[in-house]
Design an enzyme around this catalytic site. Structure first.
Site, PDB file in Angstrom:
ATOM      1  N   ASP A 134      14.295  21.901  12.411  1.00 21.29           N
ATOM      2  CA  ASP A 134      14.444  20.618  11.779  1.00 21.29           C
ATOM      3  C   ASP A 134      16.000  20.175  11.797  1.00 21.29           C
ATOM      4  OD1 ASP A 134      12.941  18.841   9.435  1.00 21.29           O
ATOM      5  OD2 ASP A 134      15.176  18.933   9.248  1.00 21.29           O
ATOM      6  N   HIS A 146       9.451  14.767   7.299  1.00 20.08           N
ATOM      7  CA  HIS A 146      10.060  15.798   8.261  1.00 20.08           C
ATOM      8  C   HIS A 146       8.703  16.594   8.745  1.00 20.08           C
ATOM      9  CE1 HIS A 146      14.338  15.384   7.537  1.00 20.08           C
ATOM     10  NE2 HIS A 146      13.856  14.812   6.795  1.00 20.08           N
ATOM     11  N   GLU A 158       4.536   4.397  13.058  1.00 20.51           N
ATOM     12  CA  GLU A 158       3.026   4.092  12.876  1.00 20.51           C
ATOM     13  C   GLU A 158       2.776   2.536  12.664  1.00 20.51           C
ATOM     14  OE1 GLU A 158       2.559   6.128   8.807  1.00 20.51           O
ATOM     15  OE2 GLU A 158       3.048   8.095  10.070  1.00 20.51           O
ATOM     16  N   HIS A 185       9.602   0.413   3.343  1.00 20.49           N
ATOM     17  CA  HIS A 185      11.094   0.817   2.953  1.00 20.49           C
ATOM     18  C   HIS A 185      11.811   1.352   4.610  1.00 20.49           C
ATOM     19  CE1 HIS A 185       9.237   4.757   3.708  1.00 20.49           C
ATOM     20  NE2 HIS A 185      10.084   5.399   3.422  1.00 20.49           N
TER      21      HIS A 185
HETATM   22  N1  UDP Z   1       2.214   8.336   3.679  1.00 15.58           N
HETATM   23  C1  UDP Z   1       0.644   8.111   3.717  1.00 15.58           C
HETATM   24  N2  UDP Z   1       0.168   7.903   2.499  1.00 15.58           N
HETATM   25  C2  UDP Z   1       1.242   7.552   1.222  1.00 15.58           C
HETATM   26  C3  UDP Z   1       2.653   7.644   1.548  1.00 15.58           C
HETATM   27  C4  UDP Z   1       3.026   7.814   2.795  1.00 15.58           C
HETATM   28  O1  UDP Z   1       0.126   8.364   4.469  1.00 15.58           O
HETATM   29  O2  UDP Z   1       0.671   7.017   0.331  1.00 15.58           O
HETATM   30  C5  UDP Z   1       2.693   8.891   5.061  1.00 15.58           C
HETATM   31  C6  UDP Z   1       3.112   7.807   6.027  1.00 15.58           C
HETATM   32  O3  UDP Z   1       2.186   7.501   6.884  1.00 15.58           O
HETATM   33  C7  UDP Z   1       4.265   8.415   6.819  1.00 15.58           C
HETATM   34  C8  UDP Z   1       4.973   9.393   5.686  1.00 15.58           C
HETATM   35  O4  UDP Z   1       4.000   9.489   4.658  1.00 15.58           O
HETATM   36  O5  UDP Z   1       3.745   9.353   7.756  1.00 15.58           O
HETATM   37  C9  UDP Z   1       6.255   8.785   4.956  1.00 15.58           C
HETATM   38  O6  UDP Z   1       7.175   9.135   6.095  1.00 15.58           O
HETATM   39  P1  UDP Z   1       8.148   7.859   6.067  1.00 15.58           P
HETATM   40  O7  UDP Z   1       9.210   8.363   7.325  1.00 15.58           O
HETATM   41  O8  UDP Z   1       7.664   6.630   6.358  1.00 15.58           O
HETATM   42  O9  UDP Z   1       8.966   7.886   4.918  1.00 15.58           O
HETATM   43  P2  UDP Z   1       9.727   8.740   3.696  1.00 15.58           P
HETATM   44  O10 UDP Z   1       8.449   9.140   2.755  1.00 15.58           O
HETATM   45  O11 UDP Z   1       9.892   9.946   4.636  1.00 15.58           O
HETATM   46  O12 UDP Z   1      10.554   8.341   3.080  1.00 15.58           O
HETATM   47  C1  G50 Z   2      16.568  11.656   4.230  1.00 17.16           C
HETATM   48  C2  G50 Z   2      17.522  10.985   3.498  1.00 17.16           C
HETATM   49  C3  G50 Z   2      18.554  10.028   4.078  1.00 17.16           C
HETATM   50  C4  G50 Z   2      18.765  10.228   5.416  1.00 17.16           C
HETATM   51  C5  G50 Z   2      17.741  10.951   6.282  1.00 17.16           C
HETATM   52  C6  G50 Z   2      16.983  11.629   5.674  1.00 17.16           C
HETATM   53  C7  G50 Z   2      18.284  10.630   7.662  1.00 17.16           C
HETATM   54  C8  G50 Z   2      17.427  11.376   8.647  1.00 17.16           C
HETATM   55  C9  G50 Z   2      17.946  12.363   9.791  1.00 17.16           C
HETATM   56  O1  G50 Z   2      16.191  12.316   6.298  1.00 17.16           O
HETATM   57  O2  G50 Z   2      19.289  10.242   8.095  1.00 17.16           O
HETATM   58  C10 G50 Z   2      18.929  13.116   9.453  1.00 17.16           C
HETATM   59  C11 G50 Z   2      20.066  13.234  10.091  1.00 17.16           C
HETATM   60  C12 G50 Z   2      21.038  14.340   9.839  1.00 17.16           C
HETATM   61  C13 G50 Z   2      20.688  15.236   9.095  1.00 17.16           C
HETATM   62  C14 G50 Z   2      19.546  15.209   8.332  1.00 17.16           C
HETATM   63  C15 G50 Z   2      18.790  14.075   8.615  1.00 17.16           C
HETATM   64  O3  G50 Z   2      21.555  16.391   8.757  1.00 17.16           O
HETATM   65  O4  G50 Z   2      17.252  10.837   2.277  1.00 17.16           O
HETATM   66  O5  G50 Z   2      19.731   9.561   6.041  1.00 17.16           O
END
Ligand code: UDP
Ligand code: G50
Length: 463
Positions: free
Chosen positions: A119, A22, A366, A358
């Site tokens: 957000d 976020h 990216e 994932h």
């Molecule tokens: N990221 C990074 N280095 C790491 C792990 C994550 O730069 O070792 C960054 C990645 O490039 C991305 C963000 O952290 O910008 C992760 O966001 P994403 O939506 O891919 O997954 P989340 O961590 O929210 O599940």
């Molecule tokens: C985190 C998560 C599960 C998930 C999401 C996460 C999203 C992102 C979009 O951010 O779906 C989102 C939509 C509505 C809301 C919050 C975030 O209230 O672990 O699904």
């Protein structure tokens, strides 16, 4: 919130919620607004959940000293205040419950902002505040446009279902889009009483009260979904959707654990990068199988192993996580890292030819930006919906039988075979390169640039 004087700079306040997924797009948006000559106020919520977020906020503020930081100190939740154990969700809820503290912060700003971009997880909490301050309220949606279409349409689906907490049928036919199978929607949405389900359904009903929706995406990734929004097909009366293309910025660069020197010595497009994002710990059993798969794939690799959801919690050493045997075998075949790496620099390196991900939305954007094909391995939340985008745009492969995290342990052999397929596919390489080119056109002089222009015009007219 109006102010006198028409020649003053546009002032925008930003309110991200917890989690790198976020925070990162919010700070990219901030950098882009600064580039356009805007004044930016960043509202940071405290306590901050992860070390990664603390570091990124301080580098951002050091890079842009002209940004005003407003600290929003959130009251702690009581033990029975929320039905979740996830520290990021708990922080979302703590912010929602402390939202009365936001109003005085916003009122203290001088000049008053022309808009608040908040957000996605804070929608219904923030609406009464922006309404009473007459402050235009935009959200930054931190996932795919396809996920946003599900978010917007979900209340309609539930109202048509005999069970008000679960959709009927096997799939959700969002108008104007490809149906989303029920097996792809975030599992927490199907868990009655979960904190995520209650935030998602409550907020989804309120979208029409917003002034606009900013989404970090490109036309080339999600043409049908963005068209459906343009044509007003998804839900009647939704505010405008602005596809922005918020791509990595210099302030995010980090020295340290990123193995750039090692990458220099690898052949072009030979390396597979494996990461499951910033907030997910893969099970020990699955880690062992990934290790076997990487070795059998024959590709050199950079593998980020995360042992804990929140990086502040001390985990075991890599040797302990992987086991001596795997450590010994892996030694000369690739690199395993447990710390934060600079993903942008890895994906942007010419030696990297594939990404096992994932499907966190920032990672997908990216990868698209750098034209790196993906092996989609969604684990939880919105990630299967994002994997559909990867599959339908041709940016990557998605072995659907791998399921959600914890449903099956995927065997090393299968992981290895799919990595071979990823790294050997000429058609994926070509399509990823095409998406990269289109994304660059959109940001430099195309749809993303236009969306930003429109947004700035809108804000100027509002102020
Ligand atoms: N990221 C990074 N280095 C790491 C792990 C994550 O730069 O070792 C960054 C990645 O490039 C991305 C963000 O952290 O910008 C992760 O966001 P994403 O939506 O891919 O997954 P989340 O961590 O929210 O599940
Ligand atoms: C985190 C998560 C599960 C998930 C999401 C996460 C999203 C992102 C979009 O951010 O779906 C989102 C939509 C509505 C809301 C919050 C975030 O209230 O672990 O699904």
């Amino acid at each position: 919130m109006t102010s006198s004087g028409s020649d003053r700079r546009l002032h925008v306040a930003l309110l991200p919620s917890a989690g790198m997924g976020h925070l990162t797009p919010f700070l990219r948006l901030a950098a882009s607004l600064l580039n356009h000559g805007c004044q930016v106020t960043l509202i940071t919520t405290h306590p901050i959940v992860s070390k990664a977020e603390t570091t990124l906020i301080s580098t951002f503020l050091a890079t842009f000293p002209q940004v005003k930081e407003l600290q929003f100190h959130v009251q702690p939740l009581g033990p029975s205040d929320a039905n979740s154990t996830d520290p990021f969700f708990l922080q979302w809820e703590a912010i929602r419950r402390s939202i009365h503290l936001l109003s005085p912060l916003l009122s203290s700003l001088s000049p008053p902002p022309s808009a608040l971009v908040a957000d996605v997880s804070l929608i219904s909490a923030v609406i009464p505040i922006t309404t009473s301050l007459k402050l235009p309220h935009y959200i930054l949606f931190t996932s795919s446009a396809r996920m946003f279409s599900l978010f917007a349409y979900y209340p309609t689906v539930l109202s048509a279902s005999s069970d008000a907490s679960s959709p009927s049928g096997d799939s959700i036919a969002v108008p104007g889009g490809i149906p989303i199978p029920k097996s792809s929607i975030p599992p927490l949405l199907l868990k009655p009483g979960s904190l995520f389900a209650s935030i998602f359904t409550e907020d989804g009903k309120k979208l029409k009260s917003l002034d606009g929706i900013l989404i970090n995406t490109f036309e080339s990734l999600e043409p049908e979904t963005l068209n459906a929004f343009k044509g007003g097909k998804v839900v009647d009366g939704l505010p405008n959707v602005y596809p922005l293309g918020l791509v990595p910025c210099d302030f995010e660069k980090r020295a340290g654990n990123t193995p750039l020197k090692w990458l220099e010595d690898q052949p072009t497009r030979s390396v597979v990068y494996v990461s499951f994002g910033s907030r997910f710990a893969v099970s020990r059993e699955q880690i062992k199988e990934i290790g076997k798969g990487l070795m059998s794939s024959g590709s050199p690799f950079i593998w980020v192993v995360k042992d804990k959801k929140v990086d502040k919690d001390d985990g075991d050493s890599l040797d302990k996580i992987l086991g001596d045997e795997l450590v010994e075998k892996i030694k000369n075949k690739g690199l395993v890292v447990k710390e934060w790496v600079d993903q942008e620099q890895i994906l942007g390196h010419k030696a990297v030819g594939g990404f096992v991900s994932h499907c966190g939305w920032n990672s997908v954007v990216e990868a698209a930006w750098h034209g790196v094909p993906l092996l989609a391995w969604p684990q939880f939340g919105d990630q299967k919906v994002n994997a559909h985008v990867i599959e339908s745009s041709g940016l990557g492969l998605w072995p659907k039988s791998w399921g959600w995290a914890g449903e099956v342990v995927v065997k090393g052999e299968e992981v290895g075979a799919r990595i071979e397929e990823l790294m050997g596919s000429e058609s994926l390489k070509l399509q990823a390169a095409h998406i990269r080119e289109e994304a660059r056109k959109a940001v430099v002089d195309g749809s993303c640039k236009d969306a930003m222009k429109q947004l700035l015009e809108m804000w100027k007219n509002d102020s």
